[in-house]
Design a protein around this motif. Structure first.
Motif, short mmCIF file in Angstrom:
data_model
loop_
_atom_site.label_atom_id
_atom_site.label_comp_id
_atom_site.label_asym_id
_atom_site.label_seq_id
_atom_site.Cartn_x
_atom_site.Cartn_y
_atom_site.Cartn_z
N UNK A 40 0.84 -1.21 0.00
CA UNK A 40 0.00 0.00 0.00
C UNK A 40 0.87 1.25 0.00
N UNK A 41 1.89 1.26 0.85
CA UNK A 41 2.77 2.44 0.95
C UNK A 41 3.57 2.65 -0.34
N UNK A 42 4.06 1.57 -0.93
CA UNK A 42 4.83 1.67 -2.17
C UNK A 42 3.94 2.23 -3.28
N UNK A 43 2.73 1.68 -3.43
CA UNK A 43 1.80 2.16 -4.46
C UNK A 43 1.39 3.60 -4.22
N UNK A 44 1.15 3.94 -2.94
CA UNK A 44 0.76 5.30 -2.58
C UNK A 44 1.83 6.30 -3.01
N UNK A 45 3.09 5.93 -2.77
CA UNK A 45 4.21 6.81 -3.15
C UNK A 45 4.31 6.95 -4.67
N UNK A 46 4.11 5.85 -5.39
CA UNK A 46 4.24 5.89 -6.86
C UNK A 46 3.06 6.61 -7.50
N UNK A 47 1.84 6.31 -7.05
CA UNK A 47 0.65 6.98 -7.61
C UNK A 47 0.69 8.46 -7.27
N UNK A 48 1.16 8.79 -6.06
CA UNK A 48 1.35 10.18 -5.60
C UNK A 48 0.09 11.02 -5.81
N UNK A 49 -1.03 10.55 -5.26
CA UNK A 49 -2.30 11.25 -5.42
C UNK A 49 -2.26 12.64 -4.79
N UNK A 50 -1.54 12.79 -3.68
CA UNK A 50 -1.43 14.11 -3.03
C UNK A 50 -0.68 15.07 -3.96
N UNK A 51 0.39 14.57 -4.56
CA UNK A 51 1.16 15.39 -5.50
C UNK A 51 0.40 15.70 -6.77
N UNK A 52 -0.59 14.85 -7.09
CA UNK A 52 -1.38 15.07 -8.29
C UNK A 52 -2.54 16.05 -8.10
N UNK A 53 -2.76 16.52 -6.86
CA UNK A 53 -3.87 17.45 -6.60
C UNK A 53 -3.84 18.65 -7.56
N UNK A 54 -2.68 19.31 -7.76
CA UNK A 54 -2.68 20.44 -8.71
C UNK A 54 -3.10 20.05 -10.12
N UNK A 55 -2.69 18.86 -10.57
CA UNK A 55 -3.07 18.40 -11.92
C UNK A 55 -4.57 18.12 -11.95
N UNK A 56 -5.09 17.50 -10.88
CA UNK A 56 -6.53 17.21 -10.80
C UNK A 56 -7.34 18.50 -10.85
#
Length: 193
Positions: free
Chosen positions: A12-28
């Motif tokens: 879960x932690x590895x996928x969370x880091x790679x998907x980086x949903x928090x970092x994608x907030x500006x793109x979203x």
């Protein structure tokens, strides 16, 4: 069924880091501004389906079309690289084709941002290390987190404001650029060896 809490947590932690949903907030947020609306449920479900299908069929699909996992990852690195450049420089490289919210929820949100080459390549390496059911649970946990972030992105936008989002976009642009470079360098060596 070999459910292992430690494996689930690590995956879960590895996928969370790679998907980086928090970092994608500006793109979203910028996607939401361009398309007018994003279908959080649709984007989350499509991302989950793509990831779980790739978990089982990924290597076979790539082998069938004659592509190595490393080549797939290098291609993904280029996509991430250009998205990062857009974020850092405030330019538009990908021409907005006036896509509808339906299309924006699928491309580029569900694929390649959420279920992109980075996360798909990671899934293949997690599958080699962990039990499949633990990886599936890790994917589902990440999909729930993604859904919550997508649903609350408008609220996050009002809290952060234009300047806050601008700063986050540039900072995460650099982070995304670093991830792209890492993905590229770690896989380009495999292609030449």
């Amino acid at each position: 069924m070999a459910f292992d809490f430690k494996e689930i947590l690590t995956a879960t932690m590895v996928l969370f880091a790679v998907i980086d949903i928090i970092g994608n907030i500006p793109i979203i947020i910028s996607l939401r501004e361009k398309a007018g609306h994003i279908q959080s449920e649709k984007a989350s479900i499509i991302a989950a389906v793509v990831m779980i299908l790739f978990l089982f069929l990924g290597k076979s699909i790539l082998r069938l079309i004659g592509i190595d996992v490393s080549e797939f990852a290098v291609a993904g690195a280029f996509i991430l690289f250009f998205i990062a450049l857009e974020m850092i420089l405030g330019i538009t490289l990908f021409k907005d084709d006036g896509s509808s919210p339906d299309m924006a929820s699928v491309f580029p949100l569900a694929f390649p941002m959420l279920a992109g080459p980075g996360s798909l390549t990671t899934l293949l390496s997690l599958r080699a290390e962990y039990a499949v059911e633990n990886v599936i649970i890790a994917v589902l946990i990440n999909i729930i987190i993604i859904y919550v972030v997508l649903k609350t992105s408008a609220r996050l936008q009002s809290v952060l404001g234009k300047n806050g989002i601008g700063i986050i976009r540039k900072v995460f642009g650099v982070v995304l650029l670093a991830i792209a470079v890492k993905l590229f360098t770690s896989n380009i060596q495999a292609l030449f060896s």
